[in-house]
Enzyme design. Sequence first.
Site, PDB file in Angstrom:
ATOM      1  N   CYS A   1       0.816  -1.204   0.000  1.00  0.00           N
ATOM      2  CA  CYS A   1       0.000   0.000   0.000  1.00  0.00           C
ATOM      3  C   CYS A   1       0.860   1.269   0.000  1.00  0.00           C
ATOM      4  O   CYS A   1       1.589   1.522  -0.945  1.00  0.00           O
ATOM      5  CB  CYS A   1      -0.964  -0.050   1.182  1.00  0.00           C
ATOM      6  SG  CYS A   1      -2.291   1.158   1.176  1.00  0.00           S
ATOM      7  N   HIS A   2       0.815   2.071   1.056  1.00  0.00           N
ATOM      8  CA  HIS A   2       1.617   3.290   1.185  1.00  0.00           C
ATOM      9  C   HIS A   2       3.011   3.005   1.753  1.00  0.00           C
ATOM     10  O   HIS A   2       3.856   3.902   1.781  1.00  0.00           O
ATOM     11  CB  HIS A   2       0.923   4.308   2.098  1.00  0.00           C
ATOM     12  CG  HIS A   2      -0.293   4.943   1.518  1.00  0.00           C
ATOM     13  ND1 HIS A   2      -1.509   4.297   1.423  1.00  0.00           N
ATOM     14  CD2 HIS A   2      -0.498   6.181   0.998  1.00  0.00           C
ATOM     15  CE1 HIS A   2      -2.403   5.105   0.881  1.00  0.00           C
ATOM     16  NE2 HIS A   2      -1.824   6.261   0.619  1.00  0.00           N
TER      17      HIS A   2
END
Length: 180
Positions: free
Chosen positions: A106-107
């Site tokens: 994800c991030h």
Amino acid sequence: MKRILVIATDGFEQSELTEPRAIMQDAGAEVTIASPEDGSIKGWDKDHWGESVDVDITLDEVSSGDFDALILPGGQINPDLLRLQPRAIELVREFDAAGKPVAAICHAPWLLIEAGLVEGRTITSWPSVRTDLANAGANVVDREVAVDGHIITSRNPGDIAAFTDALKQALAMERVGENA
């Protein structure tokens, strides 16, 4: 038994910590949660605060030599806070330098950027991180898992199965193909 370190802090995406931890434990690994401070950390569950997870060890107490792999869960808040923690970045670099699997979802590739590890590597992430990755010299792809050497990246919670399968393969925890 394989030992896996998870680095996280408040605001980790709930499923991106709890599901990989459960999957890797079910595969026989010991999973340790490390954070800048002891106690517990609070997850983010899609669009609201989620459950808390107990911290096993602080970042300052971690020795990367005690672990076989590193998992970096995403969420927008968690990696943004962690990339300001010098010890978190140092640990990411130590795992990379030792050639141990570093799995970021994800991030969390923001931490790989901060550690200077993405230039020339094939990486995927949450869409809003992709420009940052490209600006740092990564070959950005949009697929459920990207494996470049010992760096494993995925886009979102929907990719957790592929993400953990790639980590298990990197740790030789499951057979790959007929001749493995």
